[in-house]
Each structure stands twice: as C-alpha cells, then as structure tokens.
Design a protein around this motif. Sequence first.
Motif, PDB file in Angstrom:
ATOM      1  N   GLN A  55       0.772  -1.061   0.043  1.00  0.00           N
ATOM      2  CA  GLN A  55      -0.071   0.108   0.036  1.00  0.00           C
ATOM      3  C   GLN A  55       1.038   1.314  -0.141  1.00  0.00           C
ATOM      4  OE1 GLN A  55      -3.111   0.240   2.956  1.00  0.00           O
ATOM      5  NE2 GLN A  55      -2.826  -2.006   3.343  1.00  0.00           N
ATOM      6  N   ARG A  93      -0.531   5.466   0.252  1.00  0.00           N
ATOM      7  CA  ARG A  93      -1.472   6.249   0.193  1.00  0.00           C
ATOM      8  C   ARG A  93      -0.862   7.678   0.513  1.00  0.00           C
ATOM      9  NH1 ARG A  93      -6.227   3.020   0.745  1.00  0.00           N
ATOM     10  NH2 ARG A  93      -5.608   0.841   1.486  1.00  0.00           N
ATOM     11  N   SER A 112      -1.757  11.896   1.811  1.00  0.00           N
ATOM     12  CA  SER A 112      -2.898  12.460   2.374  1.00  0.00           C
ATOM     13  C   SER A 112      -3.496  13.518   1.248  1.00  0.00           C
ATOM     14  CB  SER A 112      -2.444  13.315   3.653  1.00  0.00           C
ATOM     15  OG  SER A 112      -1.522  14.081   3.132  1.00  0.00           O
ATOM     16  N   LEU A 153      -4.900   9.523   6.950  1.00  0.00           N
ATOM     17  CA  LEU A 153      -4.076   8.508   5.778  1.00  0.00           C
ATOM     18  C   LEU A 153      -5.078   7.404   5.589  1.00  0.00           C
ATOM     19  CD1 LEU A 153      -0.595   9.035   6.842  1.00  0.00           C
ATOM     20  CD2 LEU A 153      -1.493   9.726   4.363  1.00  0.00           C
ATOM     21  N   ARG A 167      -7.723   6.963   2.684  1.00  0.00           N
ATOM     22  CA  ARG A 167      -7.220   7.887   1.483  1.00  0.00           C
ATOM     23  C   ARG A 167      -7.114   6.618   0.402  1.00  0.00           C
ATOM     24  NH1 ARG A 167      -8.000  12.144  -0.284  1.00  0.00           N
ATOM     25  NH2 ARG A 167      -5.977  11.914  -1.645  1.00  0.00           N
ATOM     26  N   PRO A 168      -7.402   6.824  -0.625  1.00  0.00           N
ATOM     27  CA  PRO A 168      -7.515   5.713  -1.779  1.00  0.00           C
ATOM     28  C   PRO A 168      -5.923   5.372  -2.053  1.00  0.00           C
ATOM     29  CG  PRO A 168      -7.668   8.005  -2.838  1.00  0.00           C
ATOM     30  CD  PRO A 168      -7.752   8.152  -1.451  1.00  0.00           C
ATOM     31  N   LEU A 169      -5.923   4.154  -2.613  1.00  0.00           N
ATOM     32  CA  LEU A 169      -4.475   3.551  -2.993  1.00  0.00           C
ATOM     33  C   LEU A 169      -3.757   4.407  -4.096  1.00  0.00           C
ATOM     34  CD1 LEU A 169      -5.015  -0.555  -2.807  1.00  0.00           C
ATOM     35  CD2 LEU A 169      -3.619   0.704  -1.357  1.00  0.00           C
ATOM     36  N   SER A 170      -2.472   4.482  -3.802  1.00  0.00           N
ATOM     37  CA  SER A 170      -1.879   5.037  -5.043  1.00  0.00           C
ATOM     38  C   SER A 170      -1.628   4.209  -6.178  1.00  0.00           C
ATOM     39  CB  SER A 170      -0.535   5.915  -4.502  1.00  0.00           C
ATOM     40  OG  SER A 170       0.353   6.015  -5.748  1.00  0.00           O
ATOM     41  N   GLN A 186       1.878  12.192  -6.244  1.00  0.00           N
ATOM     42  CA  GLN A 186       0.514  13.050  -6.300  1.00  0.00           C
ATOM     43  C   GLN A 186       0.682  14.441  -6.321  1.00  0.00           C
ATOM     44  OE1 GLN A 186      -2.635  12.163  -3.217  1.00  0.00           O
ATOM     45  NE2 GLN A 186      -2.298  14.126  -2.410  1.00  0.00           N
TER      46      GLN A 186
END
Length: 227
Positions: A25, A27, A29, A95, A98-101, A197
């Motif tokens: 994982q 993620r 912020s 965190l 939050r969606p998975l990167s 991001q």
Amino acid sequence: MPRLLLLWLALTGSALANDRLPVTQVRFSASGERVLAVTQGARDGSGFGTAQVTVLSTTSSRVTFQAQRTADQAPGHVLTDLLAAPATRAALSGLAGRPLSRPRYQRVYSVSFPRWSDATPPGQTQVTPVALWSRAVPVRLHVVPLPSDCSPELLPPGERPAGFILSVNGQEVWRDRALPSGRACAARYTLERVDVQGNRVLVTVRAYGPGFEGPDATALFVAVTLK
C-alpha cells in the motif's frame, strides 16, 4: 478507526513468502504533505507473518512514524493488529481512508526471491525513465562505496558496503554520506517503485544485503516535494 476499515487496510494487496517483503500500500494525504507506505509478507526462514507501517513527510523527507510487528500469524492478521494499536491509529489520521496510489513505475522481477544480480553495485548508475506527469523524466540511482563496520565475511566475494544518491529529473532528493547501522552491510540497490500526487513523490528503493539464504532486499522510502 473502525475495525472494518482496519481489516480493509490489512487485506488490500497480497502477501508473499520471501525475503523481499512487498510494498502492498501507498497512500498520500489529501494535501500530499504526508504519505503512508505499508510492507507485509512472511519472513523467509521462520515463516512468521510481518508488517511494517511507515509515514513520511514529503516536505521534510523525514520518517514521522514507523511501527513493525511480527508474529506466528498470517501477514494480513499481523497488519490488522498493527493497525489497531493506538499509536498507529493516531499516526494514520488523515491517511487510512485515502485511496490507494497507483505507481507510475513498478519493477517486475523475473523470480520471487531476491538475487544479487537484480541490483546495481557500487560505481554504477541505474537510470529509469518514469512518466510522473505528461512525459517521462529520468530517475537516477547512483550507487557509491562507503566505509562501514560490516564484517567482510558476511558479504559474498567481490561485494562491498555501499550507499546511494538518488535524483529525480535532475533534482537530488537523497544522498548517503554515511551508512546507518541498519544498512552497514548493504551492498547493492535498485529502484522498485515510484508514486506521485501532484509534485509530491514517494520513491521505493531496495537495499540488498546478506540474508538467511542469499540477499535480503529491504524497502527504503524517499519522500520529496519536487521543484
């Protein structure tokens, strides 16, 4: 943090039984100022499940929180217990949900276990084009020999302790000037994953050092704000 969310976090991604514990994982912020990285899997040799949670600042590049747990359980259960700890729950505020990167670069290995030949030795440079935005930019990993108190007999013949210098699109984001105790016998490195991001980036580098049977490939995280 609700138990259902803890279980969801724990089961997202797969767990492999080897000594290159996968990053399951990443993620960011909402602001991108913090990033979470989770590794989990089964320890080679003991077979015990293990999980590690790392939170980094993309502003200062510092690790702001890190916790690890190993137990005679499946890796998903170990991670669930780790996420339920009060300190972990507090650190993951903002965190956890939050969606998975989705990585912009993800190395695919030909075999499930680490080999010395997977990684770059001292004196050499690995350059990888990564499409961070609309075009690919170079991620440069240069491996340099560094003094260390590592016992020579721990490394295979011809290997020597080393650190690395990392740059993204010409911006230097990491430079080892001395080896920390946890990497005293690290001898090779390779780029494994890049997440982004906006202009906030998390780079995952693997450090190769002596392990149970062959090298261990330990995940190192470099978080940065690109200019």
